[in-house]
Design a protein around this motif. Structure first.
Motif, PDB file in Angstrom:
ATOM      1  N   PHE A  76      -4.303 -46.367   5.651  1.00 48.48           N
ATOM      2  CA  PHE A  76      -3.939 -45.716   6.753  1.00 48.48           C
ATOM      3  C   PHE A  76      -4.805 -46.721   7.990  1.00 48.48           C
ATOM      4  O   PHE A  76      -4.413 -46.724   8.447  1.00 48.48           O
ATOM      5  CB  PHE A  76      -5.335 -44.272   6.863  1.00 48.48           C
ATOM      6  N   CYS A  77      -6.299 -47.395   7.715  1.00 48.17           N
ATOM      7  CA  CYS A  77      -6.518 -47.823   7.903  1.00 48.17           C
ATOM      8  C   CYS A  77      -6.126 -48.628   8.655  1.00 48.17           C
ATOM      9  O   CYS A  77      -6.146 -49.438  10.072  1.00 48.17           O
ATOM     10  CB  CYS A  77      -8.101 -48.536   7.162  1.00 48.17           C
TER      11      CYS A  77
ATOM     12  N   VAL B  48     -19.265 -44.542   8.938  1.00 49.97           N
ATOM     13  CA  VAL B  48     -19.247 -44.795  10.682  1.00 49.97           C
ATOM     14  C   VAL B  48     -19.233 -45.911  11.202  1.00 49.97           C
ATOM     15  O   VAL B  48     -18.992 -46.182  12.201  1.00 49.97           O
ATOM     16  CB  VAL B  48     -20.981 -45.094  10.330  1.00 49.97           C
ATOM     17  N   LEU B  49     -19.197 -47.049  10.223  1.00 48.17           N
ATOM     18  CA  LEU B  49     -18.455 -48.693  10.947  1.00 48.17           C
ATOM     19  C   LEU B  49     -16.849 -48.076  11.263  1.00 48.17           C
ATOM     20  O   LEU B  49     -16.882 -48.673  12.631  1.00 48.17           O
ATOM     21  CB  LEU B  49     -18.559 -49.342  10.432  1.00 48.17           C
TER      22      LEU B  49
ATOM     23  N   GLY C  15     -15.645 -48.204  15.295  1.00 52.96           N
ATOM     24  CA  GLY C  15     -15.041 -49.984  15.845  1.00 52.96           C
ATOM     25  C   GLY C  15     -13.913 -48.410  15.959  1.00 52.96           C
ATOM     26  O   GLY C  15     -13.210 -49.656  17.213  1.00 52.96           O
ATOM     27  N   ASN C  16     -13.408 -47.603  15.599  1.00 54.54           N
ATOM     28  CA  ASN C  16     -11.983 -47.520  16.430  1.00 54.54           C
ATOM     29  C   ASN C  16     -12.627 -46.893  18.022  1.00 54.54           C
ATOM     30  O   ASN C  16     -11.875 -46.550  18.577  1.00 54.54           O
ATOM     31  CB  ASN C  16     -11.842 -46.031  15.970  1.00 54.54           C
TER      32      ASN C  16
ATOM     33  N   CYS D 221     -15.518 -54.718  13.191  1.00 51.81           N
ATOM     34  CA  CYS D 221     -16.253 -53.095  12.877  1.00 51.81           C
ATOM     35  C   CYS D 221     -15.412 -52.385  12.145  1.00 51.81           C
ATOM     36  O   CYS D 221     -16.437 -51.615  10.570  1.00 51.81           O
ATOM     37  CB  CYS D 221     -16.590 -52.356  13.919  1.00 51.81           C
ATOM     38  N   SER D 222     -13.913 -52.121  12.404  1.00 52.70           N
ATOM     39  CA  SER D 222     -13.079 -50.883  11.091  1.00 52.70           C
ATOM     40  C   SER D 222     -12.961 -51.843   9.918  1.00 52.70           C
ATOM     41  O   SER D 222     -13.246 -51.569   8.872  1.00 52.70           O
ATOM     42  CB  SER D 222     -12.456 -51.431  11.760  1.00 52.70           C
ATOM     43  N   ILE D 223     -12.601 -53.571   9.971  1.00 52.99           N
ATOM     44  CA  ILE D 223     -12.548 -54.435   8.759  1.00 52.99           C
ATOM     45  C   ILE D 223     -13.752 -54.260   7.920  1.00 52.99           C
ATOM     46  O   ILE D 223     -14.184 -54.323   6.765  1.00 52.99           O
ATOM     47  CB  ILE D 223     -12.070 -55.342   9.443  1.00 52.99           C
ATOM     48  N   LEU D 224     -14.924 -53.855   8.425  1.00 55.01           N
ATOM     49  CA  LEU D 224     -16.275 -54.540   8.000  1.00 55.01           C
ATOM     50  C   LEU D 224     -16.940 -53.486   7.655  1.00 55.01           C
ATOM     51  O   LEU D 224     -17.014 -53.557   6.231  1.00 55.01           O
ATOM     52  CB  LEU D 224     -17.740 -54.691   9.411  1.00 55.01           C
TER      53      LEU D 224
END
Length: 151
Positions: A120-121, A71-72, A76-77, A51-54
């Motif tokens: 930061f991601c 949102v994603l 994901g987090n 989810c985070s990568i997407l």
């Protein structure tokens, strides 16, 4: 499982006169096998990472990219952070999030623009991975030694 149903329905006093909170009672009531805990951790962690990568990949969609990212990436987090609860339980997880060895990994969550958000991601993913590994005995020491040998 019956114990968990009793706790969640409020029928169990836990033998302590009702002085413990719902998270502590739920933590005591859940008894997952080691293999089940590892599978739950892996599934939630991978789902959170996907989810985070997407979300990061969809950041540059004109108009709605920032909303889709928010949102994603947030979902994901939450999913990835929840994955560690499988390893040690929810109550102990909440208590240990601000422990000395996890403090900096817990607070890396600020951004303002797309480039900085992507940086930061990446930093947050690395910090969360390091944070998650802190629950597996001796793994962080092994990784540090591995990097020392390769240098």
């Amino acid at each position: 499982m019956d114990k968990l149903k009793q706790v969640l329905s409020g029928q169990d006093d836990g033998g302590d006169g009702g002085s413990s909170g719902i998270l502590e009672r739920a933590n005591r009531a859940t008894t997952l096998a080691c293999g089940t805990r590892v599978k739950g951790f892996a599934i939630c962690f991978i789902l959170g990472a996907v989810c985070s990568i997407l979300g990061a990949c969809l950041l540059w969609i004109p108009g709605v990219g920032l909303i889709v990212f928010a949102v994603l990436y947030s979902a994901g987090n939450v999913c990835a952070l929840g994955s560690t609860m499988f390893l040690i339980g929810p109550w102990k997880q909440l208590k240990s999030m601000c422990a000395k060895e996890r403090f900096f990994a817990t607070i890396i969550m600020l951004w303002k623009n797309k480039g900085l958000a992507l940086l930061f991601c990446l930093l947050q993913f690395i910090a969360f991975t390091w944070y998650s590994l802190s629950y597996i005995p001796f793994i962080r020491d092994a990784i540090i030694k591995l990097f020392k040998l390769s240098m």
